[in-house]
Design an enzyme around this catalytic site. Structure first.
Site, PDB file in Angstrom:
ATOM      1  CG  ASP A   1      -0.104  22.657  29.731  1.00  0.00           C
ATOM      2  OD1 ASP A   1       0.821  22.113  30.358  1.00  0.00           O
ATOM      3  OD2 ASP A   1      -0.892  22.035  28.993  1.00  0.00           O
TER       4      ASP A   1
ATOM      5  CG  MET B   1       2.707  24.239  20.660  1.00  0.00           C
ATOM      6  SD  MET B   1       3.352  25.676  21.604  1.00  0.00           S
ATOM      7  CE  MET B   1       3.887  26.825  20.355  1.00  0.00           C
TER       8      MET B   1
ATOM      9  CG  HIS C   1      -2.926  15.703  29.007  1.00  0.00           C
ATOM     10  ND1 HIS C   1      -1.608  16.072  29.067  1.00  0.00           N
ATOM     11  CD2 HIS C   1      -3.042  14.605  29.787  1.00  0.00           C
ATOM     12  CE1 HIS C   1      -0.947  15.224  29.833  1.00  0.00           C
ATOM     13  NE2 HIS C   1      -1.791  14.330  30.291  1.00  0.00           N
TER      14      HIS C   1
ATOM     15  CG  ASP D   1      -3.547  20.389  31.771  1.00  0.00           C
ATOM     16  OD1 ASP D   1      -4.577  20.042  32.387  1.00  0.00           O
ATOM     17  OD2 ASP D   1      -3.002  19.671  30.916  1.00  0.00           O
TER      18      ASP D   1
END
Length: 170
Positions: free
Chosen positions: A7, A20, A147, A152
């Site tokens: 994730d 990212m 998150h 996750d």
């Protein structure tokens, strides 16, 4: 194959223009105790505050993160180590998003990707398993979706294991 649930969190919709900001992963096995986490320094001056806010970060928070080449290199080393000679398989909830960033970072910064050229979408696996493209697997998670990419990834791995153990996914 070594199944690795991944994730990511990002500050925008696409790699290259946006960054990212964090990545979490877990080896899918009985214990779910082989995890990885890393943050990334932004690669561009562009970011969308609302995208960044989803994960609880501010732009200032991300500026002190590790260099992206080092961060993605650390992830590659972890993937190779935990795969123990097997081909790693990249699995994620929204692989169209997560894979896009991870694959771009791998090729851009390292010139290679230990996962190869493909990934697996957890949601699509579930839809095929229940033979209904309107269904969703998220009720199978045990770990709350926060998150935080490790949380996750773990929740998604729990759902994947349920699909294998209870629903007959081979």
């Amino acid at each position: 194959m070594a199944d690795i649930m991944v994730d990511i969190e990002a500050d925008g919709p696409i790699p290259g223009d946006y960054s990212m900001i964090s990545l979490g992963a877990v080896v899918v096995d009985d214990k779910l105790d082989k995890t990885f986490y890393v943050e990334f320094k932004p690669i561009s001056d562009k970011w969308i505050p609302e995208a960044l806010a989803v994960s609880g970060y501010s732009r200032e928070d991300t500026l002190d993160s590790p260099d992206p080449a080092r961060a993605i290199g650390d992830f590659e080393k972890w993937v190779v180590r935990v795969s123990a000679g097997k081909q790693p398989r990249f699995i994620s909830d929204n692989n169209g998003f997560d894979w896009m960033f991870v694959c771009w970072y791998m090729w851009h910064f390292l010139g290679r990707n230990p996962f190869g050229h493909s990934s697996t979408n957890l949601g699509s696996l579930y839809k095929g398993l229940v033979k209904d493209r309107r269904q969703n697997f998220k009720h199978l998670r045990k770990t709350k979706h926060t998150h935080d990419p490790v949380d996750d990834a773990k929740g998604n791995a729990e759902a994947y294991l349920h699909m294998q153990r209870v629903m007959g996914l081979r």
